[in-house]
Every structure is written in C-alpha cells, then in structure tokens.
Scaffold this active site. Structure first.
Site, PDB file in Angstrom:
ATOM      1  N   HIS A 227       0.778  -1.158   0.166  1.00 29.68           N
ATOM      2  CA  HIS A 227      -0.007  -0.020   0.070  1.00 29.68           C
ATOM      3  C   HIS A 227       0.883   1.337   0.055  1.00 29.68           C
ATOM      4  O   HIS A 227       0.385   2.362   0.454  1.00 29.68           O
ATOM      5  CB  HIS A 227      -0.781  -0.012   1.203  1.00 29.68           C
ATOM      6  CG  HIS A 227      -1.649  -1.072   1.350  1.00 29.68           C
ATOM      7  ND1 HIS A 227      -2.683  -1.649   0.430  1.00 29.68           N
ATOM      8  CD2 HIS A 227      -1.651  -2.179   2.497  1.00 29.68           C
ATOM      9  CE1 HIS A 227      -3.349  -2.622   0.803  1.00 29.68           C
ATOM     10  NE2 HIS A 227      -2.799  -3.018   1.694  1.00 29.68           N
TER      11      HIS A 227
ATOM     12  N   HIS B 193      -7.098  -4.369  -1.349  1.00 28.38           N
ATOM     13  CA  HIS B 193      -6.630  -5.477  -1.760  1.00 28.38           C
ATOM     14  C   HIS B 193      -6.958  -6.208  -2.896  1.00 28.38           C
ATOM     15  O   HIS B 193      -6.975  -7.443  -3.034  1.00 28.38           O
ATOM     16  CB  HIS B 193      -6.502  -6.251  -0.495  1.00 28.38           C
ATOM     17  CG  HIS B 193      -6.278  -5.775   0.928  1.00 28.38           C
ATOM     18  ND1 HIS B 193      -7.129  -4.934   1.735  1.00 28.38           N
ATOM     19  CD2 HIS B 193      -5.027  -5.643   1.454  1.00 28.38           C
ATOM     20  CE1 HIS B 193      -6.529  -4.686   2.775  1.00 28.38           C
ATOM     21  NE2 HIS B 193      -5.165  -4.896   2.606  1.00 28.38           N
TER      22      HIS B 193
END
Ligand SMILES: Nc1ncnc2c1ncn2[C@@H]1O[C@H](COP(=O)(O)OP(=O)(O)O)[C@@H](O)[C@H]1O
Ligand SMILES: Nc1ncnc2c1ncn2[C@@H]1O[C@H](COP(=O)(O)OP(=O)(O)O)[C@@H](O)[C@H]1O
Ligand SMILES: [Mg+2]
Ligand SMILES: [Mg+2]
Ligand SMILES: [Mg+2]
Ligand SMILES: [Mg+2]
Lengths: 209, 330, 330, 209
Positions: free
Chosen positions: C56, C218
């Site tokens: 991320h 995700h």
C-alpha cells in the site's frame, strides 16, 4: 488565372480533409518511430485552421495564408507546429500584396517556406524529416517552368516514400537509430498530403500556374 | 483504452481545472491559456518557466510554487505547446527581472520555446533559456537531435528556482541552472507502454517477458530491448551507463532521484534504490540526498529512471533551500 | 508478472532497506524487525504506530516522521504482520507516554494488533487502539466484519500524529483520532487488478470494458462490476455514496483526498478532482484542503478512492500542523 | 499408546507437506473471495515452524505445540496467523504436563482450540470461516469415544465442502456478500489439511486414541 484566395481556401480544405481521413495512419506512423501524436497534432491544428479562416473574408492569398499559418503554430504544437506553421507563414510573406500567384511566385514561395523550415529545424536533407519532401519539391519547381500536377504529386509521393529507407538523425525518430529504417517519416507523409492537395486544387480548378 | 477520463480531447484542460481547484493556495490557472502559475509571487525575482507536452505529471505544474517554477505551460499530451502559450507563461512569470526558460531537449520543445522567446522579446521582456539533455541513453551529438531531457530536469527546476528566489539576476540564475545541467545525468527503462488518450491505443508493444533499457518519457526507445531483468541488474545497468559518462566520480557527492514512470509501485522504486545506494557506496560516491517517487512520468508507463546530480556547495545550498510546490517540498 | 523486483519472497525486506537508505534523515529500520521508525524523536510524546500488510506504499512507512507516525510495521504483501512485529513497533514508538495503535478494520489486522497489545501490556507499556473503518462501499454491521479501513486512514494518522506532537496524553490523542474516524468516509473504484509478487498472477480479472465500484485496497470487491464510466460519472457515484452516509452536510467544511491506487496517472486524479470539487460546491460543502496523489495504494492497481474528512476547529488545526514525513508534508 | 511428541512432530510435518503442495490452490481459493495470499501465508508460516522445531529436542507434546504455535503467530500473519496460532497454542496449554495424549485429552485440546479461535475471531458458525470446520470436528470428537480416522477425515472434508454454499459474514469474503457463495473458504481448506494430517498420523503410526 493564377492561384487566388479562393484556391488557397480550397487548398486548406482539401489538406484538412486528407489529414482528418488519415489521422490514425499518421499517428501510427509516429507510433512506429516517434511518440505517436503526429496525426492527432495535425488534425487538431488543421481543424482549428478551418474554423479560424471561416470567420473572415480574406482579401488576398497572403492574408489567408497568414491566419492559416498562425493557427498551425498555435494549435499543432510539437515539432510539426512550428515547421508547418513557419512554412505557410513564409509563403504568406512571400506572396504579400499579390491577388494571384503565378508559377514563378509559387516557386519563390516554396523556396522561402523551405528556408523557414531549415532555419527553424536545423535539419538537413537525408535526416528523415519533412525536409526530405520539401527540398526535392522545391528543386522540382525550380527545374520546371509550369505546373504539372501529375508530376508534382508524383515527385512529392516519391520523396515521401524515400524517407522509408533513411535512418533518422533529427526529431524523435533519431533515438531509434537503425531501428528507424523501414518506416515512412510521419511529417513527410503529412507534407505529401499538403502538396497533393495543392496539386489537386490546381488541376481541378483549372488554375494556370 | 482504460482511463478515468471524460473526453480524450479534453484531458489537459480538465486536468488544469482539477489541479487549480485542488491547490488554489499554491497555483492558479491563467484564464484561456495552457498556463498554471504561482499564487504567491516573489517581487522583482527572475521568473522560471518550464513546460512541454502533458502526460508527465507532476511535471511540470506540480513544481510551480515558491522556490521552483513561476509558471508551467501544459501542452497537449506528449506535444509541446505552441509559442503563443509559452509566451503566456513568460508573461505570467515576468515581474521585471526577466525570465528563464527551462526547456527539455526535444525538437518540438526547443522550436516552440525559441519562437516564444522571439515573441517575448518583441514585447520587451528579457528572456533567456537553458536546455536540459540529461538522458545518457541517447548519443550526445551536435549533428543529431542529441540527448533528451528527462527526469533530471526536476533538479534543474529546483536549482534554478532556488537561485531565482535569492534575488540573483538572470545571468546568475542561468549560470546555476547550466551548472545543474552539466552535473546531472539520467537513464530510464520501461516494462510497459503507455497510451495517449486521443490515440486510444498503446504507442508500442512489449512482450510479457521483455523490457526496454534506455526508454524515454514518451515511449521513445533507447538502447536495447532485452529479456526481463531483476531490479539489481537494472540498477547496475542504469548506473554503469550514467557513470560511463564521466561526470560522477569516486569522492563526489550526489543527489539521487529514483523516478517512477507512472505505474511502477513505490515498493519497486525503493527496491531499486537499495541497490543503487549500494553501488554508489561501492564506487566511493556519497549520496547527499535521495528522492524516490513520481517526478516525471510517461502517463501510465511501468518503469523508472535514475538521475544523479553532482553537488558542490552552491548546488547543495540551492537543493536544500525551501520549496513549496505540490509535488516537491523542501 | 512484470515487476521490477529481485525475489518475490523478499520484496518487503528489500523495500525497507531501500527506504531507510533513501530517507535516513527521517526514518530508520529497526534491525531484524519489520519496523521503520522515526529518527528524530519527540520525548515524552504519545507514540503513534500503524501498519499492516505491505503493498500500500507510501502507506504506512511513508507517514513515519515528525507530526505523524512514530513507527510503521510492514507486514508481508497484503498480510498483517504478526503480533511480535507489531510489538517491536510499539517498543520503538514508546517513550513512556504510551502508544496509540491506528488499525485498519480487517480481521487479520485487528487480531494481530490486539494480540500485540496484550504482549505490550505484559511488558507494562500502556497501549490503546483506534480502528479505522471509513469505506462506505461495505455495509456497516456489527454482526459482520464491517467496514474496511482505506485511504481515510491517512487523515487519522495526520490528526493523531499532530495531536500527539502537542504533548497531549494518550486519552486525548485517542479522542482526536476517534473524532477523525467518525468524520471520515471514503470510497474507491478500480479499472484493473493487481498482482501479489509471491502469487505471480493477478488476484482477479476484469474485462477491457469493465470497472468495479467500491473496490478495496486488496482487490476485494465492493458494490458492483459495471461497464466503464467517465470520470465525471465515477465522481458522482463515489461522492453520492459517501454523502448518503450522512456525515457530511451542506454548510460543512471538509478536507478531500483523491487517492491513486497505484497506476492511475496524476492527470486522471486531477480530472476526477475537478468534478468532485464541482459536486461539493453544488452541495454547499466547503473544501478546506485537497490532497491529490498516491497515499494508500493497492500495488499497481489502476483506480482511485475519494475520502472526505469533516473538519471542526480542532481538526483543522491538527491537519494544518507541521508534518515532516517522506510522503506527507505540511 | 496415545499421541506422543514424535506424533505431533509427524503431524506438523505432514500438514506442512500438504500446505506446500497446495499452496497455489489455497491462494487461488483466496483470490476468488479474499485477497489472494492465504496459500502464501500458510506456506511461509509452516515452513518456518518446521525450521524452528527442527532446532530443539522436545520433551513433551506441549512444548512442541507451543513453538509450532508461536511460529505460526509470528510468521503466518493476516487473519490465519492468529487463528491457527491460537488454536495450536491452546492445545499446547491444554496438554501441558502430559507425555501422551489420549482421546479424552485430545477432545479437550480441540475444544480449547476452538474456544480460542472463537474468542480471537469473534466469528460464529455459518459465517464461512474456518470455524465451520473446527466446530463440527469438535462436536464429532465429543460425540465419539475413540478416534476413527476415516470418519474424522470425512467429517472434516464434508465440513470444508459445506463452506462452499455459505455466504461469508466474517473475513474479507464478507465484502462479496452473495458473490462469496460457490467458493470453498480458504481457511477451511487449510484446516482440513491440518485435520487430515492428524488423522493420517494416528492411523499410520497406530496411535491408540
Ligand atoms: N528538427 C527537425 N527538422 C525538420 N523536421 C523535423 C524536425 N524534428 C521533427 N521533424 C518532423 O516532425 C515530425 C514529427 O512531428 P510531431 O509528431 O507532430 O511532433 P513531435 O515529434 O514533437 O511529437 C517528424 O516526422 C519530422 O518530419
Ligand atoms: N474473524 C474470523 N474468524 C474466523 N476465521 C476467520 C476470520 N477472518 C478470517 N478468517 C479465516 O481466515 C481465512 C483467510 O486467511 P488469510 O487469507 O491468510 O488472511 P487475510 O484475510 O488476512 O488475507 C479465511 O478463509 C477464514 O477462514
Ligand atoms: Mg510525435
Ligand atoms: Mg509529440
Ligand atoms: Mg491478506
Ligand atoms: Mg488472504
């Protein structure tokens, strides 16, 4: 009767038509050896030139060529904007004060256009740029005394096709070195459309140059 | 083509609008132009103008602000803006002390910016220029177009902008910018192509197991198309080609920029930097500062470039000087 | 899989190394751990720790630094780190005034961070936690896992970090963080999938003409798989779903975050922001500040999220407070 | 003879083999309804558990289970790390002080493991998580008095397969709502490998539980 304002207008229109029709093709040529925007650039600039020149009634070829040129300079951008814009602008300056353009004047106008291109782009012949179409076409005009449409178009076409075998030394294609061989130079292709259009107007309108 | 846009022919205008809306404290759009300019002006300062084709965001408008650019001219995607728009940028940046143009070395950019200089001179604005050609992937030759300007340009913006902020006259600002240009070298690579919105399809194709070493920021290729290599191998190749140029030597201090071309995750850029920093240490080159991120992109191309800027005391001071832009903060 | 990496099983370690090498003035790697922590400590301050799965970036290590996080725990890609590593983060961040954990609401993160709290308490470190669940794409329910934490978490880092920097005690830092959580809502969308390096192939497939509205960070889907829409339509959908939640009303002042998921060009994010800012104006919601860029990505996913944080005087002050991290500067 | 330290070691080894073999399959299950890392997580954690437990000679099942559990907790990460780790840790605590584990003790160990899972994950049955394998297997142990390998494996397999038709309410798959139906829950699949491995060890080694 030589080339009048009306004929210049037709020349612009016909060139625009060819550019718009071949926008994807020109872009594909530029994708092969450049950054893939040439058709987009030319199409945008010529569309704007059509719009711009539709706004006024032009008194002379020079006035019309000037607006055409300034629109290309402003709206095409990239390498081709200054080059095509300068070429047309130099023509405008060359035919200033004339209501009609005869063969000798047309030849001079093309000589000046080429000079403008060379000065702006610092390119020479055989470097796989639009110079490789404009230089032979100027020589062709110089070597003749009257406009032969078929021969003029042929000459332009041949010159364009010859860029295929050249290795680029100016413009983005130069980064490809040997890999630039085997592809027609995009700027030469659009130069061909411009010249072919002029030739067609002269023939179709029975212009005597 | 999968893009989050409205009209492919309108992307630059809409981007400028969204950018001005987001950062109205830093920059503003000059109405009816392709120019984004600083909100907060430093009076009597040399103006710094850069720009070129769009699609390289945050270049160049992301570097408009205190300590860097006074105006950025946003051309169509990958297409230099015309001289009239560059002139608008010059006008927006001029506050009487003259303007320096930072031009990346591409035929189109050079011609359009030079024409703009001629126009500006007619309006009695003093303008000078520097041309950045940091990309060692391309042969340096005065006969050909020569080397391209790529991400190292951002260091030139920083140095020129900081120098201008000191109140130095145009000639000195130019001299500092030229020193940065002499001291900066870059090289890039790509894993994938990019798509100009108005073109609708990728500029070229690359197989699933290929990469291109020496890629430019418009998808112009460079040195070779090779099989996929590891990050360590890529770092080795880019750095060794940069060092071959002879500007950066053992004992030197450098600033490093690891620049993402658009869709390369920051994770990968940092992995690359791990190796770059090891190689430089090995070579006896001291890293003074490292910048990792997207500084000069090629739309959504995957890939990166590495730039090294050799530093002396002046350049260090100018690099460290405050900069308050949306994409570069010191 | 085309990635600029060395070994798919080693990406996080190599990233941490490259990051510490690049930013040794801001952060350092705690040897033999998954922790990156601040170089410059503020003594006697509540420590702020966040983290979770990697992939991320710049979350979370990019927000380590003065005014934001004291430590970030970098788990494997998309996988929460285990409690022992979170404990290392807590230890690195603790300077006696206690530690606040900022956890994104995923089963794995919550379980591992809670276990770490139990371990920390055994070592007599005072630890408290907040759980961020800003994603309105998912139904809010106490029976199910509930809403996910996505990019709005970055605002929580900023607010909690700024509050801690004032020297406030743990309870007050937690209260400010909780206010930020109550006031922030986000929603995302995606144009393409992403590939976990160790998995070697994309997590899902999307046709050339499809997008997913409500995508998580995700690759977990959200609301619907639809045909490609324009940026303006996407802006409308994301904002309308956020506003439906009832937190942001006419007359409110908000901070906006337009977050790129990895391979969406900045140009597209700005185009989106142009419309977002129009819509908010229309709704009578005043934009106090806008952040556009990559803050919380999903490796190389194409797409974005929009977050709105409702501001009051306290939150404004904390948002504007200095932050010196590698990915967030105020 | 009941389950000894050696049997626990074999259990861990067999489970690890199955996890490594099915790493891609488990990841694919998680790609369908989660974030696509379950196989990677479990494979990493079990590989580490094998390494860790190879370092020592264990005196008792409890000691071995403890190192196994702690390694999973530390190295699996995600949702499955705390859950499998807690399960094994609770077993370790449950059989503390014993050199061998008999049927009743095994049942108690599983009861405690399930309690640990439930407490950690706050999930209930029918929410499409590994609880849907552990709960039925605990009931199965409670309802019997001696270990029937085939029936035990069957029960675990059936329970795993039943997660296919469930709609997820906990874990990442919950975000998919109806779209989660039709896929086996990844955590249930790896739970099955763990249980199947125990069953195989008991059968093959002639353990009398
Ligand atoms: N220095 C130059 N001199 C003459 N022509 C040039 C030069 N550089 C480029 N060109 C011409 O411009 C064309 C490319 O135009 P275009 O794609 O519109 O601009 P850009 O290269 O900036 O993207 C080339 O095909 C070539 O004919
Ligand atoms: N709250 C929970 N309670 C019980 N089991 C859960 C819970 N959340 C997730 N799980 C289990 O964890 C599995 C996913 O594990 P994994 O993919 O390794 O972790 P993550 O979801 O963090 O990526 C699911 O298949 C499910 O069986
Ligand atoms: Mg081009
Ligand atoms: Mg171009
Ligand atoms: Mg995960
Ligand atoms: Mg998972």
């Amino acid at each position: 009767m030589g080339l009048t304002t009306k004929h210049i207008q037709l020349w612009l229109q016909k060139t625009n038509e060819k550019i718009q029709e071949n926008k994807t093709y020109l872009t594909e040529l530029d994708q092969a050896i450049g950054d893939g925007d040439h058709g987009i650039n030319m199409a945008r600039g010529f569309e704007e030139a059509i719009k711009k020149t539709a706004e006024s009634d032009y008194e002379s070829p020079s006035d019309l060529l000037k607006d055409w040129a300034m629109t290309l300079i402003s709206k095409v951008g990239g390498a081709s904007g200054p080059l095509f814009g300068t070429a047309i602008l130099k023509m405008s300056m060359s035919v200033k004060g004339k209501a009609e353009i005869n063969y000798a004047e047309l030849t001079t106008a093309f000589e000046e256009a080429l000079a403008g291109i060379l000065q702006r782009g610092h390119a020479a012949e055989n470097q796989k740029t639009l110079v490789d179409v404009w230089s032979p076409i100027v020589r062709f005009l110089q070597e003749n005394t009257a406009f032969d449409s078929a021969a003029f178009t042929n000459q332009a076409k041949e010159a364009m096709e010859q860029t295929k075998d050249m290795q680029a030394e100016k413009g983005r294609a130069a980064y490809l070195k040997e890999r630039s061989i085997g592809h027609i130079d995009p700027g030469s292709a659009s130069s061909f459309y411009l010249l072919q259009s002029l030739s067609e107007v002269i023939e179709k309108e029975g212009v005597t140059v | 083509m999968k893009k989050l846009i409205n009209d492919p022919n309108n992307v630059v205008e809409e981007m400028m609008k969204g950018m001005a809306a987001a950062h109205h404290d830093v920059l503003k759009h000059v109405p009816d132009t392709a120019v984004l300019t600083r909100v907060e002006r430093t009076a009597g300062k040399v103006g710094i103008v850069s720009g070129g084709g769009s699609g390289h965001e945050p270049s160049h408008a992301g570097f408009v602000g205190k300590g860097m650019l006074d105006a950025a001219v946003c051309g169509p995607v990958f297409t230099s803006p015309g001289p009239d728009q560059v002139l608008e940028g010059i006008k927006a940046a001029d506050s009487g002390a003259g303007v320096l143009l930072v031009i990346k070395n591409y035929s189109g950019d050079v011609m359009n910016f030079e024409m703009a200089m001629e126009l500006a001179e007619m309006e009695t604005i003093t303008v000078d220029k520097v041309i950045v050609n940091d990309d060692v992937a391309v042969e340096d030759s005065t006969y050909t177009t020569g080397r391209r300007g790529i991400a190292g340009t951002v260091f030139v913006h920083k140095i020129a902008g900081a120098k201008a902020e000191t109140g130095a006259p145009l000639a000195e600002v130019k001299a500092s910018a030229e020193k940065a240009i002499r001291n900066v070298r870059s090289m890039g690579m790509a894993l994938s192509a990019c798509t100009i919105p108005a073109a609708g399809k990728p500029g070229f194709e690359m197989a699933e197991n290929e990469m291109e070493i020496g890629m430019g920021i418009h998808g112009e290729p460079g040195i070779e198309r090779t099989l996929l290599k590891t990050a360590d191998e890529v770092a080795e190749e880019l750095i060794s080609k940069i060092l071959q140029d002879g500007v950066h030597k053992s004992g030197d201090e450098v600033a490093v920029m690891i620049n993402g071309l658009g869709s390369t995750p920051l994770m990968e850029l940092y992995i690359l930097n791990g190796k770059v920093s090891d190689i430089l240490e090995e070579k006896g080159i001291t890293v003074y500062k490292t910048f990792v991120g997207e500084y000069m992109t090629a739309i959504e191309m995957a890939g990166c470039s590495v730039s090294l800027l050799k530093l002396d005391d002046e350049l260090k001071e100018l690099l460290d000087a405050p900069a308050h832009t949306t994409a570069f903060r010191m």
